[in-house]
Scaffold this active site. Structure first.
Site, mmCIF file in Angstrom:
data_model
loop_
_atom_site.group_PDB
_atom_site.id
_atom_site.type_symbol
_atom_site.label_atom_id
_atom_site.label_comp_id
_atom_site.label_asym_id
_atom_site.label_seq_id
_atom_site.Cartn_x
_atom_site.Cartn_y
_atom_site.Cartn_z
ATOM 1 N N ASP A 58 0.491 7.731 -1.385
ATOM 2 C CA ASP A 58 0.829 6.223 -0.728
ATOM 3 C C ASP A 58 -0.791 5.114 -0.937
ATOM 4 O OD1 ASP A 58 1.760 4.482 0.893
ATOM 5 O OD2 ASP A 58 0.295 5.281 2.522
ATOM 6 N N ASP A 108 1.524 -1.338 -2.743
ATOM 7 C CA ASP A 108 2.145 -0.254 -1.065
ATOM 8 C C ASP A 108 3.382 0.460 -1.951
ATOM 9 O OD1 ASP A 108 2.243 1.016 1.102
ATOM 10 O OD2 ASP A 108 3.340 -0.067 2.289
#
Length: 535
Positions: A346, A141
């Site tokens: 992201d 992440d």
């Protein structure tokens, strides 16, 4: 948000020898012999102990050897205490550190990553932590910072059943790892010392994510993350890193997203890339490759290539992310200028989110150029623009989409659509959703690229790649499969700014070596170290 600087102090003893490339060959041979003879053990008649006579690289015995060739134009060492003396020391230190930092690293289980549909369409890797090592299937992440694992759980996923395949997840505990330690509340690692009276032996944390009711909480620990050199998988590199012992998970973490842990790759000093850079294990940059088939790669210390496209990060924010500027949205041949559109890259978000006007400009122009029939609205499908896919169609025919970034380089979206199967038939949807908050460039827009997060230059780089020429073997506990099920509307979106959580201000590590045959180990290691320097 974690804001205090992480530093790490590793206590080591280094014997460094400064040799200029102009040293004559005969001098090098003499020096090598002197050093090897100097390392002959001097027996101490104590309790079977021994010692070594170790000469500093600028000590008088070494200077006398190196100065032999100075009259013939050879290298003459500077006098101790002079400006040249200290400058030469600093130069040599930088060279030694540079050799170590030039090594790209990846996880000891391999550098391969996989997009797993059943686990929220996120990118996953197998990481090994602790002593003895335990494997965890963690989501990667770039939108958050903290690395956490399910640990001494009261609320977490301990296993799943997938198409009759049962998978039990490992659960971490610092008590079962000989290298694992809890971070005490009064430690320099912990930022909320005012509450130490409540739990002096631990440093509690709680991290919130933008996905509805999604969080992880527990206490901070330190343990070894097992890595290897990317070009030499048999060369281990162990780094002691701080991470969350996640006792309680909520929201998406209990419903398929990151069920066995999450590795934050963000800009903050708590993230694994930041810790590796602070320990001088790798340069402050990493890359992720996103293949069309869902297979990818992650490499720490990778700064990309000279021919990659780049755009600068927007810095100076109180809540730093990999935030970039979009200047144009191009659909087909239609170019729309946009001002002040900032977006976060992201990897922890499956699809792309844009707010207006960027969303309307892209989606409406895309819709006007698609010739297939628009599918009627369906509350079970999170996408607004979907189209029926006839049985005779192998793949949808869609207009190209490009995003022009600040600086003028374009990101061509290789596959902006998502194929969805329903009881009424197959359809494809534009993989972009309207955002009421921040703009997010999700994993689907990064597909087909090796994306470089260069935190030294503060730029984002990208270059087209199928990742196949970069892959090495990796074993995942399940077999990833492409899915045409309706994707979840929620994903692990960038972390929110929590009202209270732990701050990290340092990281320490220690190491020990067995006394078994230490003379042999030292001799062999020293020989090759000196030979490397001389050659």
């Amino acid at each position: 948000m974690f804001s205090t600087l992480i530093t790490s102090t590793t206590t080591t003893i280094k014997l460094k020898l400064l040799i200029h490339t102009t040293i004559p060959n005969y001098t090098r041979v003499i020096l090598l012999l002197v050093l090897l003879l100097g390392w002959t053990p001097h027996i101490s008649y104590g309790y079977g102990s021994f010692g070594f006579v170790i000469h500093h690289r600028f000590s008088n015995p070494v200077k006398r050897v190196l100065d032999l060739g100075s009259d013939d134009g050879g290298y003459k060492l500077p006098e101790k205490g002079t400006v040249d003396y200290f400058a030469t020391l600093a130069h040599r230190d930088a060279a030694v550190h540079g050799r170590r930092l030039n090594t790209a690293l990846t996880f000891s289980s391999g550098n391969t990553t996989h997009r797993i549909g059943v686990f929220g369409f996120l990118q996953y890797a197998n990481v090994t932590v602790g002593t003895p090592g335990m494997s965890f299937l963690v989501a990667l992440d770039t939108g958050s910072d903290l690395f956490w694992l399910p640990c001494d759980c009261t609320s977490c996923v301990k296993g799943v059943t997938f198409k009759s395949q049962e998978l039990d997840f490992n659960i971490y505990s610092p008590s079962t790892s000989s290298t694992g330690t809890k971070v005490a509340c009064n430690s320099s690692l912990c930022g909320h010392k005012t509450s130490c009276s409540e739990s002096p032996s631990t440093c509690a944390y709680r991290i919130m994510y933008l996905s509805a009711n999604t969080s992880s909480s527990g206490y901070l620990v330190e343990d070894v993350l097992h890595l290897v050199a990317d070009d030499n998988p048999v060369k281990p590199v162990d780094a002691k890193v701080p991470f969350g012992c996640g006792k309680d998970q909520t929201g998406s973490f209990l419903n398929g997203g990151a069920p066995n842990g999450l590795l934050g790759l963000g800009l903050n000093s708590i993230s694994v890339p930041s810790v590796l850079a602070s320990q001088k294990v790798a340069v402050n940059s990493f890359s992720m490759c996103f293949g069309d088939d869902g297979t990818g790669r992650i490499t720490f210390g990778d700064k990309g290539s000279s021919d990659q496209n780049e755009t600068p990060f927007n810095v100076g924010q109180s809540n730093p992310h990999y935030n970039i500027s979009i200047e144009q949205v191009i659909v087909g041949t239609n170019v729309s200028q946009v001002d002040g559109v900032y977006a976060i890259f992201d990897s922890g978000t499956s699809f792309t989110y844009l707010n207006n006007p960027a969303y309307s400009l892209l989606a409406e122009k895309f819709d006007s150029l698609v010739t297939d029939s628009r599918h009627s609205s369906d509350a079970d499908i999170p996408f607004e623009y979907c189209y029926d896919l006839s049985s005779s169609q192998g793949s949808p025919s869609t207009p190209p989409i490009n995003l022009t970034m600040k600086g003028g380089n374009q990101l061509y979206v290789t596959d902006p659509t998502v194929t969805v199967s329903t009881v009424s038939g197959d359809m494809y949807c534009l993989g972009v959703m309207k955002s009421e908050g921040i703009n997010i460039i999700g994993q689907n827009f990064m597909t087909g690229y090796r994306v470089v997060f260069d935190r030294e230059k503060m730029v984002l780089g990208w270059k087209a790649s199928d990742c196949n020429d970069m892959l090495e073997s990796n074993t995942l506990p399940i077999t990833p499969q492409d899915s045409t099920e309706v994707p979840p509307i929620s994903s692990i979106e960038p972390q929110a700014i929590p009202g209270s959580n732990s701050h990290m201000s340092g990281a320490s590590s220690s190491s020990c070596i067995s006394n078994f045959n230490i003379w042999t180990i030292t001799f062999i290691f020293s020989f090759f170290q000196v030979w490397t320097i001389l050659s």
